[in-house]
Design an enzyme around this catalytic site. Structure first.
Site, mmCIF file in Angstrom:
data_model
loop_
_atom_site.group_PDB
_atom_site.id
_atom_site.type_symbol
_atom_site.label_atom_id
_atom_site.label_comp_id
_atom_site.label_asym_id
_atom_site.label_seq_id
_atom_site.Cartn_x
_atom_site.Cartn_y
_atom_site.Cartn_z
ATOM 1 N N ASP A 111 69.327 5.833 33.306
ATOM 2 C CA ASP A 111 68.964 7.240 33.329
ATOM 3 C C ASP A 111 67.528 7.465 33.808
ATOM 4 O O ASP A 111 67.174 8.548 34.249
ATOM 5 C CB ASP A 111 69.148 7.801 31.904
ATOM 6 C CG ASP A 111 69.086 9.309 31.885
ATOM 7 O OD1 ASP A 111 69.653 9.925 32.804
ATOM 8 O OD2 ASP A 111 68.466 9.871 30.962
ATOM 9 N N MET B 237 65.770 15.971 38.068
ATOM 10 C CA MET B 237 65.687 15.037 39.185
ATOM 11 C C MET B 237 66.443 15.539 40.412
ATOM 12 O O MET B 237 66.033 15.290 41.543
ATOM 13 C CB MET B 237 66.174 13.672 38.749
ATOM 14 C CG MET B 237 65.150 13.035 37.817
ATOM 15 S SD MET B 237 65.563 11.382 37.387
ATOM 16 C CE MET B 237 64.063 10.852 36.532
ATOM 17 N N HIS C 102 69.110 16.675 30.317
ATOM 18 C CA HIS C 102 68.586 17.529 31.379
ATOM 19 C C HIS C 102 67.843 16.777 32.463
ATOM 20 O O HIS C 102 67.426 17.358 33.447
ATOM 21 C CB HIS C 102 67.632 18.568 30.781
ATOM 22 C CG HIS C 102 68.320 19.487 29.843
ATOM 23 N ND1 HIS C 102 68.908 20.652 30.251
ATOM 24 C CD2 HIS C 102 68.556 19.387 28.524
ATOM 25 C CE1 HIS C 102 69.466 21.245 29.221
ATOM 26 N NE2 HIS C 102 69.271 20.491 28.150
ATOM 27 N N ARG C 103 67.644 15.476 32.221
ATOM 28 C CA ARG C 103 66.855 14.723 33.196
ATOM 29 C C ARG C 103 67.471 14.834 34.589
ATOM 30 O O ARG C 103 66.767 14.972 35.581
ATOM 31 C CB ARG C 103 66.742 13.266 32.753
ATOM 32 C CG ARG C 103 65.681 12.521 33.508
ATOM 33 C CD ARG C 103 65.401 11.149 32.941
ATOM 34 N NE ARG C 103 64.509 11.182 31.812
ATOM 35 C CZ ARG C 103 64.790 10.666 30.629
ATOM 36 N NH1 ARG C 103 65.943 10.087 30.410
ATOM 37 N NH2 ARG C 103 63.911 10.736 29.661
ATOM 38 N N SER C 104 68.803 14.788 34.633
ATOM 39 C CA SER C 104 69.471 14.802 35.936
ATOM 40 C C SER C 104 69.235 16.123 36.667
ATOM 41 O O SER C 104 69.053 16.135 37.888
ATOM 42 C CB SER C 104 70.949 14.547 35.765
ATOM 43 O OG SER C 104 71.468 15.475 34.851
#
Ligand SMILES: Nc1ncnc2c1ncn2[C@@H]1O[C@H](COP(=O)(O)OP(=O)(O)OP(=O)(O)O)[C@@H](O)[C@H]1O
Length: 312
Positions: free
Chosen positions: A162, A248, A243-245
């Site tokens: 991730d 990114m 929410h990282r995706s």
């Protein structure tokens, strides 16, 4: 660090478009978050990483060998010296050496857990902290993390997976002409590296200028509310964790637009960004094999894509 005179030029890599683009985007935005390259042996993974650093005179590749000890990676604190002299004495490790450069981990899926933790911390904080017997020492450690792995030898821990902004799959070329070209170029390079590099110098220079220009353009990109909405909808549609995706995806699309010489994000930027940002984060992989091509992602995003055309 190695001399760059014997490095295979980036511009001479045959095919592998997604890998090349993913690597270059990490130069457009050095804080993008690295790239994981998954794939079979002998598909120019390590060649491409070295070639990437060769593009930028100020960048070096620091290798993190898979069996490196924790001390070698994070560095060591000399406690005896601290007690005797009353001052900290720190012996820098690879995380110190990698600051401002590329940290390359081949076979990253086989890394020791303790090293993975140290890498995760440094990648998240931009700082490496070493603690021993109540004494601690920190130094900045910001690097472009590039990992390569062959999935047949085991998967990567989800936490580490991730952390990579991008992930791409590489496979050997399947058509005769491309394979012939790989052989031709490699033989020519080995026969006379300097001459081979000269032959590609103007293309290399073009790439450098394109990256520099993109680094300026990206500063001017402001994603619209509609694009933010679209990105959030993609995260929901593809069932990713956290929410990282989403973040990114947006950053990658911005880098992609800038790399194409634009300050406007278009639908294709979003699709290409999604192809590199989303697959390794999707809880339910729609395919057994990791073959995410443009069409697959387009299909998954379906009707959402027509919206982005209006949103940009
Ligand atoms: N697409 C390509 N373009 C140019 N050369 C290539 C390409 N694919 C493979 N090669 C050549 O094949 C050889 C193997 O490539 P490389 O060592 O980069 O593989 P790798 O993917 O890092 O493999 P491994 O996982 O075994 O380390 C090199 O000589 C490289 O130049």
């Amino acid at each position: 660090m190695e001399g760059k005179a014997d490095v295979y030029p980036f511009a001479a890599i045959v095919g592998q478009d997604l890998m090349r683009k993913g690597l270059l985007l990490n130069l457009v935005n050095r804080k993008l978050g690295g790239i994981l390259i998954r794939g079979e042996k002998g598909t120019a993974k390590s060649t491409a990483v070295r070639a990437l650093a060769d593009l930028m005179p100020e960048l070096s590749v620091v290798n993190l060998p898979v069996h490196a000890t924790e001390d070698r990676v994070v560095g060591t604190l000399d406690i005896e010296h601290a007690i005797r002299e009353g001052e900290k004495k720190f012996e820098p490790g690879l995380l110190a050496k990698a600051h401002g450069h590329i940290l390359y981990v081949d076979e990253i899926n086989l890394l020791d857990d303790a090293i993975v933790d140290a890498l995760l911390d440094a990648a998240a904080m931009g700082v490496n902290t070493v603690e021993r017997e109540g004494v601690s020492y920190s130094h900045p450690s910001r690097f472009i993390l590039i990992g390569t792995m062959n999935p047949e030898e085991g998967e990567l821990r989800p936490q580490l997976l991730d952390r990579f902004a991008l992930s791409v799959e590489v496979n050997g070329e399947r058509d005769v002409e491309s394979r012939m070209e790989v052989i031709r170029r490699r033989l020519a390079f080995e026969a006379d590296p300097a001459e081979f590099r000269r032959r590609y110098e103007s293309q290399q220079q073009e790439l450098r200028e394109r990256i520099e220009r993109a680094r300026q353009l990206i500063e001017q990109i402001k994603p619209s509310e509609e694009l933010l909405k679209w990105t959030a909808a993609v995260g929901i549609r593809l069932k990713v964790d956290g929410h990282r995706s989403d973040i990114m995806l947006m950053k990658t699309a911005m880098a992609m637009a800038a790399f194409q010489g634009r300050t406007q994000i278009v639908a294709d930027d979003m699709v290409e960004a999604a192809m590199m940002v989303m697959p390794h984060r999707m809880r339910k992989r729609p395919f057994e094999e990791g073959a995410y091509d443009h069409e697959t992602i387009r299909e998954l995003l379906g009707d959402l894509l027509s919206e982005v055309t209006h949103a940009s």
